[in-house]
Design an enzyme around this catalytic site. Structure first.
Site, short mmCIF file in Angstrom:
data_model
loop_
_atom_site.label_atom_id
_atom_site.label_comp_id
_atom_site.label_asym_id
_atom_site.label_seq_id
_atom_site.Cartn_x
_atom_site.Cartn_y
_atom_site.Cartn_z
N VAL A 217 0.84 -1.20 0.00
CA VAL A 217 0.00 0.00 0.00
C VAL A 217 0.87 1.25 0.00
CG1 VAL A 217 -1.72 1.33 1.27
CG2 VAL A 217 -1.95 -1.14 1.09
N LYS B 17 2.04 9.26 -6.07
CA LYS B 17 2.41 10.67 -5.88
C LYS B 17 3.58 11.05 -6.77
CE LYS B 17 -0.58 12.01 -2.76
NZ LYS B 17 -1.69 12.91 -3.19
N ALA C 135 2.51 1.71 -3.34
CA ALA C 135 1.55 2.22 -4.32
C ALA C 135 1.31 3.71 -4.12
CB ALA C 135 0.24 1.46 -4.22
N TYR C 136 1.25 4.14 -2.87
CA TYR C 136 1.05 5.56 -2.56
C TYR C 136 2.22 6.40 -3.06
CZ TYR C 136 0.79 9.82 0.27
OH TYR C 136 0.76 11.13 0.69
N VAL C 137 3.44 5.96 -2.72
CA VAL C 137 4.64 6.70 -3.13
C VAL C 137 4.72 6.78 -4.65
CG1 VAL C 137 7.16 6.61 -3.18
CG2 VAL C 137 5.94 6.21 -1.03
#
Length: 221
Positions: A128, A136, A131-133
């Site tokens: 997770v 962005k 995926a966030y990094v």
């Protein structure tokens, strides 16, 4: 009076941003997904418009931006453990906002990102968070590659502490935290400061007043 479209208009940073934009003489146009969110942002002085970030296409974003002169992308999938939403909200929400702004003839675009997203993630990183990094990082790259008048704001760890009005800004800064209210103040300052066009900077709490720090925000070579 300038209308500022705020994507993710019911988010924590956005709700703090709306009154600041009103105080600066702007009309925030909060893009929200649910009717109860519309009532909440209206109470903060924003004009609410409905937009489902994940379901809408770029043309729908452009229609939602009608009459606006700038866009703030402040949306995020949140800490919900949902890997897919990091792509559909944090990345695709941004890229559709960028294209929507272009279709609507809007030049000014300020994006709230996150500190350190250009750095490689470790092998022990959760799926997770990875995926966030990546979302962005890729959203910022897409904005920088656009022909918009962009600014990328990359805050450190976000807190709900009271604002201090004092920050540290730099191309990179040491890891730290910052109240969401101070992030909102920086975004509001960027909207009204054309010297921040083409600037990307990291942001944590510090000892420099927001206006002074933003005036010295680093630009790419």
């Amino acid at each position: 009076m300038t209308r500022i479209a705020v994507v993710g208009g019911h988010g924590a940073v956005a709700r703090l941003l709306h009154p600041l934009l009103v105080a600066a003489g702007h009309t925030p146009v909060a893009l929200v997904r649910r009717e109860e969110q519309a009532d909440a942002v209206a109470a903060l002085g924003a004009e609410a418009r409905m937009l489902d970030i994940e379901a809408a296409d770029a043309a729908t974003f452009a229609a939602a931006f009608e009459g606006c002169e700038a866009v703030v992308f402040a949306a995020g999938g949140g800490p919900d453990g949902n890997t897919e939403r990091k792509r559909t909200v944090d990345l695709e929400g941004s890229t559709k906002s960028i294209e929507g702004a272009r279709l609507a003839g809007i030049r000014r675009f300020v994006q709230v990102s996150a500190m350190g997203v250009d750095e490689p993630v470790g092998d022990d990183t959760s799926p997770v968070w990875q995926a966030y990094v990546e979302a962005k990082r890729d959203a910022d790259a897409a904005l920088r590659a656009s022909d918009l008048d962009w600014t990328v704001v990359r805050p450190g760890g976000l807190t709900d502490d009271e604002p201090t009005g004092l920050v540290e800004v730099g191309a990179t800064v040491s890891r730290g935290s910052i109240p969401r209210a101070d992030v909102a103040a920086v975004v509001a300052a960027c909207i009204d400061d054309p010297s921040t066009v083409g600037a990307q900077f990291e942001l944590v709490s510090g000892d420099v007043p927001v206006g002074e720090a933003i005036a010295a925000a680093p630009h790419p070579a």
